[in-house]
Design a protein around this motif. Structure first.
Motif, PDB file in Angstrom:
ATOM      1  N   SER A 107      -3.090   3.764   3.860  1.00  0.00           N
ATOM      2  CA  SER A 107      -2.829   5.108   3.373  1.00  0.00           C
ATOM      3  C   SER A 107      -1.401   5.502   3.709  1.00  0.00           C
ATOM      4  O   SER A 107      -0.786   4.931   4.608  1.00  0.00           O
ATOM      5  N   VAL A 108      -0.908   6.500   2.981  1.00  0.00           N
ATOM      6  CA  VAL A 108       0.413   7.061   3.251  1.00  0.00           C
ATOM      7  C   VAL A 108       0.210   8.534   3.584  1.00  0.00           C
ATOM      8  O   VAL A 108      -0.477   9.257   2.841  1.00  0.00           O
ATOM      9  N   TYR A 109       0.786   8.961   4.711  1.00  0.00           N
ATOM     10  CA  TYR A 109       0.647  10.335   5.182  1.00  0.00           C
ATOM     11  C   TYR A 109       2.019  10.961   5.385  1.00  0.00           C
ATOM     12  O   TYR A 109       2.980  10.275   5.697  1.00  0.00           O
ATOM     13  N   ARG A 110       2.073  12.283   5.251  1.00  0.00           N
ATOM     14  CA  ARG A 110       3.263  13.036   5.641  1.00  0.00           C
ATOM     15  C   ARG A 110       3.014  13.518   7.067  1.00  0.00           C
ATOM     16  O   ARG A 110       2.006  14.145   7.338  1.00  0.00           O
ATOM     17  N   GLY A 111       3.910  13.162   7.965  1.00  0.00           N
ATOM     18  CA  GLY A 111       3.793  13.613   9.342  1.00  0.00           C
ATOM     19  C   GLY A 111       3.099  12.619  10.245  1.00  0.00           C
ATOM     20  O   GLY A 111       2.549  11.618   9.799  1.00  0.00           O
TER      21      GLY A 111
END
Length: 159
Positions: free
Chosen positions: A25-29
């Motif tokens: 997955s790709v997350y912001r933060g």
């Protein structure tokens, strides 16, 4: 720019090698963060013999599609998830097996480029003897588990 992968298959030329899947997955933060839909995951690697296609430097945009193999990209879904299949990369002088990978936010404002490191028993160049592999965090060393008959490893990005 790299070509979008059809059905998430990086090995469109069907080069010989053991199939693997990478997902995440790709997350912001930091931490769990906010999932990033539409992030682009660029991938490039060697074939099973340790050769890049093409065997020259420079961006993939400088080559025609029939000159490239084992290079492409996938986009995260609404939940920020991605997955692709490929073959286990080969070794070359002084380097552990690895896959180059880059995640870029959908608006292009943030990105991370890194390498996913992997070793098999009997490798000539294990991660423990690769200076680049040793400079990366332990989470960059892929641990494979058979899922639906395919060795699968997971890697999350935090942009």
């Amino acid at each position: 720019d790299t070509a979008r992968l059809k059905d998430g298959d990086l090995n469109i030329d069907k080069l010989p090698g053991d199939p693997i899947r990478i997902a995440g997955s790709v997350y912001r933060g930091a931490g769990k963060g906010t999932p990033l839909a539409g992030a682009v995951i660029d991938i490039w690697q060697t074939d099973g013999e340790g050769r890049y296609w093409p065997q020259a430097n420079g961006p993939a945009s400088g080559y025609t599609a029939d000159e490239l193999s084992l290079r492409g990209s996938v986009t995260t879904d609404a939940s920020g998830d991605y997955a692709f299949t490929t073959i286990y990369p080969g070794e070359y002088e002084g380097r552990a097996r690895h896959i180059h990978i880059r995640a870029t936010s959908s608006d292009g404002s943030q990105d991370v480029i890194t390498q996913l490191i992997m070793s098999k028993p009997g490798d000539r160049y294990p991660a423990s003897e690769d200076r680049i592999a040793q400079s990366l965090a332990e989470c960059h060393t892929m641990r494979f588990t058979p899922i639906d008959g395919m060795d699968t490893a997971f890697f999350d990005f935090h942009l």
